[in-house]
Design a protein around this motif. Sequence first.
Motif, short mmCIF file in Angstrom:
data_model
loop_
_atom_site.label_atom_id
_atom_site.label_comp_id
_atom_site.label_asym_id
_atom_site.label_seq_id
_atom_site.Cartn_x
_atom_site.Cartn_y
_atom_site.Cartn_z
N THR A 118 0.84 -1.20 0.00
CA THR A 118 0.00 0.00 0.00
C THR A 118 0.88 1.25 0.00
O THR A 118 1.90 1.29 0.68
CB THR A 118 -0.92 0.00 1.24
OG1 THR A 118 -1.69 -1.20 1.23
CG2 THR A 118 -1.84 1.21 1.26
N GLY A 119 0.45 2.26 -0.73
CA GLY A 119 1.19 3.53 -0.74
C GLY A 119 1.19 4.17 0.63
O GLY A 119 0.28 3.97 1.44
N ALA A 120 2.21 4.97 0.91
CA ALA A 120 2.41 5.56 2.24
C ALA A 120 1.24 6.44 2.67
O ALA A 120 0.78 6.34 3.81
CB ALA A 120 3.71 6.36 2.27
N ALA A 121 0.76 7.30 1.81
CA ALA A 121 -0.33 8.21 2.19
C ALA A 121 -1.60 7.42 2.49
O ALA A 121 -2.31 7.70 3.47
CB ALA A 121 -0.58 9.24 1.10
N THR A 122 -1.90 6.43 1.67
CA THR A 122 -3.09 5.60 1.89
C THR A 122 -2.95 4.81 3.18
O THR A 122 -3.90 4.72 3.97
CB THR A 122 -3.32 4.66 0.69
OG1 THR A 122 -3.47 5.46 -0.49
CG2 THR A 122 -4.54 3.79 0.88
N ALA A 123 -1.78 4.23 3.41
CA ALA A 123 -1.55 3.45 4.64
C ALA A 123 -1.71 4.34 5.86
O ALA A 123 -2.34 3.94 6.85
CB ALA A 123 -0.15 2.83 4.61
N ARG A 124 -1.17 5.53 5.80
CA ARG A 124 -1.27 6.46 6.93
C ARG A 124 -2.74 6.81 7.23
O ARG A 124 -3.16 6.81 8.38
CB ARG A 124 -0.47 7.73 6.65
CG ARG A 124 -0.31 8.63 7.86
CD ARG A 124 0.51 9.89 7.58
NE ARG A 124 1.84 9.58 7.06
CZ ARG A 124 2.24 9.82 5.81
NH1 ARG A 124 1.43 10.36 4.93
NH2 ARG A 124 3.46 9.53 5.43
N ARG A 125 -3.51 7.07 6.18
CA ARG A 125 -4.95 7.39 6.38
C ARG A 125 -5.68 6.19 6.98
O ARG A 125 -6.51 6.36 7.88
CB ARG A 125 -5.59 7.80 5.06
CG ARG A 125 -5.28 9.22 4.64
CD ARG A 125 -6.16 9.70 3.50
NE ARG A 125 -6.05 8.90 2.29
CZ ARG A 125 -5.13 9.05 1.34
NH1 ARG A 125 -4.21 9.99 1.45
NH2 ARG A 125 -5.13 8.27 0.29
N ALA A 126 -5.40 5.00 6.48
CA ALA A 126 -6.07 3.80 7.00
C ALA A 126 -5.73 3.56 8.46
O ALA A 126 -6.62 3.28 9.28
CB ALA A 126 -5.70 2.59 6.15
N MET A 127 -4.45 3.69 8.82
CA MET A 127 -4.05 3.46 10.21
C MET A 127 -4.62 4.53 11.14
O MET A 127 -5.03 4.23 12.26
CB MET A 127 -2.52 3.41 10.33
CG MET A 127 -1.91 2.18 9.69
SD MET A 127 -0.13 2.02 10.00
CE MET A 127 0.52 3.46 9.20
N THR A 128 -4.67 5.76 10.66
CA THR A 128 -5.24 6.85 11.45
C THR A 128 -6.72 6.58 11.72
O THR A 128 -7.20 6.75 12.85
CB THR A 128 -5.06 8.20 10.73
OG1 THR A 128 -3.66 8.44 10.58
CG2 THR A 128 -5.68 9.34 11.52
N MET A 129 -7.44 6.14 10.69
CA MET A 129 -8.86 5.83 10.87
C MET A 129 -9.05 4.67 11.84
O MET A 129 -9.92 4.71 12.71
CB MET A 129 -9.50 5.51 9.52
CG MET A 129 -11.01 5.30 9.62
SD MET A 129 -11.77 4.92 8.02
CE MET A 129 -11.69 6.53 7.26
N ALA A 130 -8.21 3.64 11.72
CA ALA A 130 -8.33 2.47 12.60
C ALA A 130 -8.03 2.83 14.05
O ALA A 130 -8.60 2.23 14.97
CB ALA A 130 -7.38 1.37 12.13
N ASP A 141 -13.57 -2.78 5.64
CA ASP A 141 -14.30 -1.60 5.15
C ASP A 141 -13.39 -0.37 5.09
O ASP A 141 -13.54 0.47 4.22
CB ASP A 141 -15.52 -1.33 6.02
CG ASP A 141 -16.50 -2.48 6.00
OD1 ASP A 141 -16.59 -3.18 4.97
OD2 ASP A 141 -17.18 -2.71 7.02
N ILE A 142 -12.47 -0.27 6.04
CA ILE A 142 -11.52 0.85 6.01
C ILE A 142 -10.65 0.75 4.78
O ILE A 142 -10.47 1.74 4.06
CB ILE A 142 -10.65 0.88 7.29
CG1 ILE A 142 -11.51 1.30 8.48
CG2 ILE A 142 -9.45 1.81 7.13
CD1 ILE A 142 -10.79 1.25 9.81
N LEU A 143 -10.12 -0.43 4.50
CA LEU A 143 -9.28 -0.58 3.32
C LEU A 143 -10.07 -0.33 2.04
O LEU A 143 -9.56 0.30 1.11
CB LEU A 143 -8.64 -1.97 3.29
CG LEU A 143 -7.62 -2.25 4.39
CD1 LEU A 143 -7.05 -3.65 4.23
CD2 LEU A 143 -6.51 -1.22 4.42
N ALA A 144 -11.30 -0.78 1.99
CA ALA A 144 -12.13 -0.57 0.80
C ALA A 144 -12.46 0.90 0.60
O ALA A 144 -12.64 1.35 -0.53
CB ALA A 144 -13.41 -1.39 0.90
N ALA A 145 -12.54 1.66 1.69
CA ALA A 145 -12.89 3.08 1.61
C ALA A 145 -11.71 3.96 1.20
O ALA A 145 -11.90 5.13 0.86
CB ALA A 145 -13.43 3.56 2.95
N MET A 146 -10.50 3.41 1.23
CA MET A 146 -9.33 4.21 0.89
C MET A 146 -9.29 4.44 -0.62
O MET A 146 -9.54 3.52 -1.39
CB MET A 146 -8.04 3.51 1.33
CG MET A 146 -7.87 3.42 2.83
SD MET A 146 -7.68 5.03 3.60
CE MET A 146 -9.19 5.14 4.56
#
Length: 185
Positions: A118-130, A141-146
């Motif tokens: 996963t790209g860094a920006a997408t990974a950061r957003r997903a981890m922040t949301m989690a 659902d978090i990964l699908a929403a990215m």
Amino acid sequence: MLTTAQRATIVPSTPPSLPRLFLSPTRSGRAVLDGGWWARSWDPVAELPGLLLALVARYGPIRQVMLNSVTWNSRFRRLAVGAGVVRMGWFASLDPALLIAITDRGDQLDVLVVPPDTGAATARRAMTMAADPMNTMRAPDILAAMPAAPRNGPDPHAVWDNEGGHTVAGVARAHPSELSVVRPG
């Protein structure tokens, strides 16, 4: 059936890496996840020790971890981590986007697993949301929403140009230092 090697306690031969991990500052009864983790590979012997040491530092000893058996590239029954041993559970029915850790006190920790490519920006957003205590979305659902973003490494969807022998779209790479461990509290 497990082989003798898979039944043995695995002792990693290299020091644990610093995990790319975001944890919720508080455990909320409303939150679905306790945080997000971005592994560097699908090798559990290389990836899990650093993650588990970070979880132990925050929540106390971990007695068991459950992961998807299809996604990871090896399986074993026990993993030596620090001074302890963690029992491993491998389940084809467990979503690949989820890691479940059980503490010695019996607390269940649910952690989003962000795929290594996963790209860094997408990974950061997903981890922040989690890690958001107000989050009510489940891991897949978090990964699908990215949003779709460039991934690290070769683009599996790039088209090979039959005339020039190069991909049509370039791929951005994330620098490994872009994310670090977050250990609130």
